[in-house]
Design a protein around this motif. Structure first.
Motif, PDB file in Angstrom:
ATOM      1  N   ASN A 131       0.821  -1.221   0.000  1.00 21.66           N
ATOM      2  CA  ASN A 131       0.000   0.000   0.000  1.00 21.66           C
ATOM      3  C   ASN A 131       0.854   1.270   0.000  1.00 21.66           C
ATOM      4  O   ASN A 131       0.368   2.360   0.303  1.00 21.66           O
ATOM      5  CB  ASN A 131      -0.946   0.009   1.204  1.00 21.66           C
ATOM      6  CG  ASN A 131      -2.046  -1.020   1.046  1.00 21.66           C
ATOM      7  OD1 ASN A 131      -2.281  -1.504  -0.061  1.00 21.66           O
ATOM      8  ND2 ASN A 131      -2.709  -1.377   2.129  1.00 21.66           N
ATOM      9  N   ASN A 132       2.106   1.113  -0.314  1.00 22.85           N
ATOM     10  CA  ASN A 132       3.027   2.245  -0.478  1.00 22.85           C
ATOM     11  C   ASN A 132       3.241   3.093   0.779  1.00 22.85           C
ATOM     12  O   ASN A 132       3.307   4.316   0.693  1.00 22.85           O
ATOM     13  CB  ASN A 132       2.571   3.139  -1.630  1.00 22.85           C
ATOM     14  CG  ASN A 132       2.658   2.382  -2.934  1.00 22.85           C
ATOM     15  OD1 ASN A 132       3.654   1.711  -3.204  1.00 22.85           O
ATOM     16  ND2 ASN A 132       1.600   2.443  -3.723  1.00 22.85           N
ATOM     17  N   PHE A 133       3.356   2.429   1.902  1.00 23.26           N
ATOM     18  CA  PHE A 133       3.758   3.174   3.113  1.00 23.26           C
ATOM     19  C   PHE A 133       5.277   3.354   3.068  1.00 23.26           C
ATOM     20  O   PHE A 133       6.015   2.844   3.906  1.00 23.26           O
ATOM     21  CB  PHE A 133       3.309   2.434   4.376  1.00 23.26           C
ATOM     22  CG  PHE A 133       1.914   2.760   4.762  1.00 23.26           C
ATOM     23  CD1 PHE A 133       1.651   3.841   5.590  1.00 23.26           C
ATOM     24  CD2 PHE A 133       0.844   2.026   4.260  1.00 23.26           C
ATOM     25  CE1 PHE A 133       0.352   4.179   5.924  1.00 23.26           C
ATOM     26  CE2 PHE A 133      -0.446   2.350   4.587  1.00 23.26           C
ATOM     27  CZ  PHE A 133      -0.708   3.426   5.414  1.00 23.26           C
ATOM     28  N   SER A 134       5.708   4.074   2.058  1.00 23.93           N
ATOM     29  CA  SER A 134       7.152   4.168   1.793  1.00 23.93           C
ATOM     30  C   SER A 134       7.664   5.598   1.945  1.00 23.93           C
ATOM     31  O   SER A 134       8.775   5.905   1.546  1.00 23.93           O
ATOM     32  CB  SER A 134       7.422   3.665   0.379  1.00 23.93           C
ATOM     33  OG  SER A 134       6.564   4.338  -0.529  1.00 23.93           O
ATOM     34  N   PHE A 135       6.805   6.448   2.519  1.00 21.16           N
ATOM     35  CA  PHE A 135       7.203   7.859   2.661  1.00 21.16           C
ATOM     36  C   PHE A 135       7.627   8.136   4.105  1.00 21.16           C
ATOM     37  O   PHE A 135       7.392   7.323   4.989  1.00 21.16           O
ATOM     38  CB  PHE A 135       6.052   8.770   2.243  1.00 21.16           C
ATOM     39  CG  PHE A 135       5.633   8.527   0.808  1.00 21.16           C
ATOM     40  CD1 PHE A 135       6.314   9.127  -0.242  1.00 21.16           C
ATOM     41  CD2 PHE A 135       4.594   7.650   0.506  1.00 21.16           C
ATOM     42  CE1 PHE A 135       5.965   8.877  -1.560  1.00 21.16           C
ATOM     43  CE2 PHE A 135       4.246   7.394  -0.803  1.00 21.16           C
ATOM     44  CZ  PHE A 135       4.921   8.002  -1.848  1.00 21.16           C
ATOM     45  N   TYR A 136       8.215   9.309   4.333  1.00 21.75           N
ATOM     46  CA  TYR A 136       8.563   9.683   5.709  1.00 21.75           C
ATOM     47  C   TYR A 136       7.321   9.531   6.591  1.00 21.75           C
ATOM     48  O   TYR A 136       6.210   9.901   6.188  1.00 21.75           O
ATOM     49  CB  TYR A 136       8.989  11.150   5.790  1.00 21.75           C
ATOM     50  CG  TYR A 136      10.386  11.433   5.270  1.00 21.75           C
ATOM     51  CD1 TYR A 136      11.486  10.747   5.760  1.00 21.75           C
ATOM     52  CD2 TYR A 136      10.592  12.436   4.315  1.00 21.75           C
ATOM     53  CE1 TYR A 136      12.764  11.044   5.304  1.00 21.75           C
ATOM     54  CE2 TYR A 136      11.864  12.738   3.864  1.00 21.75           C
ATOM     55  CZ  TYR A 136      12.955  12.035   4.360  1.00 21.75           C
ATOM     56  OH  TYR A 136      14.209  12.321   3.923  1.00 21.75           O
ATOM     57  N   SER A 137       7.547   9.031   7.788  1.00 16.01           N
ATOM     58  CA  SER A 137       6.425   8.946   8.739  1.00 16.01           C
ATOM     59  C   SER A 137       6.466  10.193   9.620  1.00 16.01           C
ATOM     60  O   SER A 137       7.511  10.838   9.733  1.00 16.01           O
ATOM     61  CB  SER A 137       6.580   7.674   9.586  1.00 16.01           C
ATOM     62  OG  SER A 137       7.806   7.708  10.295  1.00 16.01           O
ATOM     63  N   PRO A 138       5.334  10.550  10.263  1.00 17.64           N
ATOM     64  CA  PRO A 138       5.364  11.710  11.174  1.00 17.64           C
ATOM     65  C   PRO A 138       6.422  11.475  12.255  1.00 17.64           C
ATOM     66  O   PRO A 138       6.577  10.339  12.720  1.00 17.64           O
ATOM     67  CB  PRO A 138       3.964  11.723  11.796  1.00 17.64           C
ATOM     68  CG  PRO A 138       3.135  10.829  10.951  1.00 17.64           C
ATOM     69  CD  PRO A 138       4.041   9.872  10.239  1.00 17.64           C
ATOM     70  N   VAL A 139       7.127  12.509  12.661  1.00 18.20           N
ATOM     71  CA  VAL A 139       8.251  12.340  13.604  1.00 18.20           C
ATOM     72  C   VAL A 139       7.848  11.557  14.865  1.00 18.20           C
ATOM     73  O   VAL A 139       8.534  10.599  15.242  1.00 18.20           O
ATOM     74  CB  VAL A 139       8.897  13.702  13.958  1.00 18.20           C
ATOM     75  CG1 VAL A 139       9.907  13.544  15.092  1.00 18.20           C
ATOM     76  CG2 VAL A 139       9.587  14.287  12.724  1.00 18.20           C
ATOM     77  N   PRO A 140       6.729  11.887  15.541  1.00 17.08           N
ATOM     78  CA  PRO A 140       6.435  11.126  16.768  1.00 17.08           C
ATOM     79  C   PRO A 140       5.736   9.783  16.510  1.00 17.08           C
ATOM     80  O   PRO A 140       5.406   9.065  17.449  1.00 17.08           O
ATOM     81  CB  PRO A 140       5.512  12.059  17.554  1.00 17.08           C
ATOM     82  CG  PRO A 140       4.963  13.004  16.551  1.00 17.08           C
ATOM     83  CD  PRO A 140       5.807  12.991  15.313  1.00 17.08           C
ATOM     84  N   GLY A 141       5.500   9.445  15.241  1.00 10.27           N
ATOM     85  CA  GLY A 141       4.846   8.163  14.925  1.00 10.27           C
ATOM     86  C   GLY A 141       3.489   8.350  14.277  1.00 10.27           C
ATOM     87  O   GLY A 141       2.879   9.425  14.383  1.00 10.27           O
ATOM     88  N   PHE A 142       3.025   7.300  13.581  1.00 10.56           N
ATOM     89  CA  PHE A 142       1.689   7.364  12.963  1.00 10.56           C
ATOM     90  C   PHE A 142       0.617   7.504  14.050  1.00 10.56           C
ATOM     91  O   PHE A 142       0.697   6.817  15.085  1.00 10.56           O
ATOM     92  CB  PHE A 142       1.396   6.081  12.170  1.00 10.56           C
ATOM     93  CG  PHE A 142       2.108   5.985  10.846  1.00 10.56           C
ATOM     94  CD1 PHE A 142       1.990   7.000   9.894  1.00 10.56           C
ATOM     95  CD2 PHE A 142       2.859   4.867  10.524  1.00 10.56           C
ATOM     96  CE1 PHE A 142       2.632   6.910   8.668  1.00 10.56           C
ATOM     97  CE2 PHE A 142       3.501   4.767   9.308  1.00 10.56           C
ATOM     98  CZ  PHE A 142       3.394   5.788   8.372  1.00 10.56           C
ATOM     99  N   PRO A 143      -0.403   8.349  13.816  1.00 17.96           N
ATOM    100  CA  PRO A 143      -1.451   8.512  14.831  1.00 17.96           C
ATOM    101  C   PRO A 143      -2.123   7.191  15.198  1.00 17.96           C
ATOM    102  O   PRO A 143      -2.441   6.956  16.366  1.00 17.96           O
ATOM    103  CB  PRO A 143      -2.466   9.448  14.153  1.00 17.96           C
ATOM    104  CG  PRO A 143      -1.721  10.099  13.029  1.00 17.96           C
ATOM    105  CD  PRO A 143      -0.595   9.197  12.646  1.00 17.96           C
ATOM    106  N   GLU A 144      -2.283   6.295  14.204  1.00 17.36           N
ATOM    107  CA  GLU A 144      -2.961   5.006  14.497  1.00 17.36           C
ATOM    108  C   GLU A 144      -2.150   4.187  15.503  1.00 17.36           C
ATOM    109  O   GLU A 144      -2.724   3.553  16.403  1.00 17.36           O
ATOM    110  CB  GLU A 144      -3.123   4.159  13.218  1.00 17.36           C
ATOM    111  CG  GLU A 144      -3.989   4.766  12.133  1.00 17.36           C
ATOM    112  CD  GLU A 144      -3.258   5.814  11.266  1.00 17.36           C
ATOM    113  OE1 GLU A 144      -2.070   6.107  11.541  1.00 17.36           O
ATOM    114  OE2 GLU A 144      -3.892   6.348  10.343  1.00 17.36           O
TER     115      GLU A 144
END
Ligand code: PMP
Ligand code: GLU
Length: 419
Positions: free
Chosen positions: A81-94
């Motif tokens: 699903n292309n989760f290949s980009f920078y993630s938010p610094v403190p982590g994904f909200p989910e």
């Protein structure tokens, strides 16, 4: 021309040696840093394995199980699903929400996502927190035996480690009185690890409460509560020092998926902390590593939200191995062994053998003994010196029953050769 270059090179070498000029000086910070002894012993064991020697590696602590299938599937899905980009610094909200739900359901602790920071392993989480709250010269109380990295992290922050020793006779756990005596006007934090690496000891609710009562009298002290072995617990319910309201605002919980979900290589750890500390850790992380791996975060989310049977299955296997190794080690003359209550380590008092000799060579320290067991017995363990506990050795029993039986038999025979 070549002649000139050679003459210049010889001159430069002579000059730098004579005047002790280091051409590549490390920062003072790095010069005082020790390598991780757990990884060092694992590496030595691998070097022997490469030579074809059948070494049983009980040095580094990591589950020997594969990551559960549903977690791996979640990672594969994230890639597709292309989760290949920078993630938010403190982590994904989910994932931060999933951590909050875990804290509520398993620990009855209320946190909101803004208080959670996801990092590249609990090791980074710990370092983030220490760097965020400890200033030069401030004291950090570390109960010994301790996990090898705590004092090194304090060194990086230019703080001062204050060790409080608890031996086997007190089940390797410090008392409230010892804590009280170690506190000074410079104390900034206490690092508590329960279940403990390296001893496997677990603080009971009452013991934690007595420490919390002391800390309640000192409002400037933070507790860094390393709960990475929470799920590998043989006493039933995990108890967190964060449960005590009077110090709650000063407790930073450290945890992650490495141990409980057999995910050491995925590198996901987290903190649950007061918002201002979480923001500070995000600030720091945003400048030197950014958000943790996006794929690994999706896997960690599946770990927390999926079926938890895998955790219990692994815990049961660790408990069976713990019973086996404890029984076998207790049969070796001269060793003192307690009953670990969590994690996958057994910390053995071996001072009876320190000072003995093999073929005229003296075993001076527990680290020498660990080297001797590796070279002569082909069992890798870690000397207690690195854990602030000379006269001890640590075995990680995250390996098969068969390996445990073979390893302890080798240890017994190899120790018997000392005189
Ligand atoms: N704390 C303790 C006590 C540990 O034993 C470990 C294992 N390396 C860590 C933290 C760090 O775990 P992680 O693999 O998540 O960085
Ligand atoms: N925590 C493990 C150990 O103590 C892994 C090694 C490390 O992170 O230092 O062996």
């Amino acid at each position: 021309m070549l002649q000139t270059v050679v003459i210049l090179a010889i001159f430069a070498k002579f000059f730098t040696k004579k005047y002790k000029i280091d051409m590549n000086p490390l920062s003072a910070r790095l010069q005082s840093l020790s390598p991780s002894e757990t990884f060092a012993m694992a590496q030595k064991s691998n070097e022997l394995k490469v030579l074809g020697i059948d070494v049983i590696n009980m040095s580094v602590g990591e589950p020997d199980f594969a990551t559960p299938k549903h977690i791996k599937e979640a990672a594969k899905k994230a890639i597709n699903n292309n989760f290949s980009f920078y993630s938010p610094v403190p982590g994904f909200p989910e994932l931060r929400k999933a951590v909050c739900a875990k804290l509520k359901n398993e620990n009855n602790l209320d946190f909101e996502p803004a208080q959670i920071v996801i990092s590249g392993g609990a090791k980074q989480s710990l370092c983030n927190v220490i760097l965020s709250i400890v200033d030069k010269g401030e004291e950090v109380i570390i109960p010994a035996p301790y996990w090898v990295s705590y004092p090194e992290m304090v060194k990086i922050a230019e703080g001062k480690s204050i060790f409080v020793y608890a031996g086997i006779e007190q089940d390797y756990k410090i008392t409230a009185k010892q804590l009280e005596e170690a506190i000074t006007a410079k104390t900034r934090a206490l690092i508590l690890c329960s279940p403990s690496n390296p001893t496997g000891s677990v603080y009971s609710r009452e013991e934690l409460k007595s420490l919390a009562d002391v800390l309640a009298k000192h409002p400037n002290i933070f507790v860094i509560s390393d709960e990475i072995y929470e799920h590998i617990n043989y006493v039933g319910k995990h108890e967190s020092i964060a449960q005590f309201e009077k110090i709650r605002e000063r407790v930073i919980v450290i945890n992650g998926v490495s141990k409980g979900y057999a995910m050491t290589g995925w590198r996901i750890g987290w903190i649950a902390a007061p918002k201002w500390i979480a923001s500070a850790c995000g600030l720091l992380q945003g400048q030197y590593t950014s958000g943790a791996s996006s794929i690994s975060q999706k896997a960690a989310e599946a770990a927390y939200t999926g079926n938890q049977d895998c955790v219990e299955k692994m815990r049961v296997a660790f408990e069976r191995r713990k019973n086996l190794i404890t029984k076998l080690l207790k049969e070796i003359p001269g060793l003192k062994v307690n009953d670990p209550k969590g994690a996958f380590y057994i910390f053995v008092e071996c001072s009876h053998y320190v000072g003995k000799q093999f073929e005229g060579k003296k075993i001076e320290t527990a680290t020498d003994l660990a080297m001797y067991l590796l070279e002569q017995g082909h069992v890798a363990c870690v000397g207690g010196d690195a854990f602030g506990a000379p006269g001890h050795i640590r075995f990680s029993y995250a390996t098969s029953d068969k390996n445990i039986e073979k390893a302890v038999a080798r240890v017994k025979n190899t120790l018997a050769k000392l005189n």
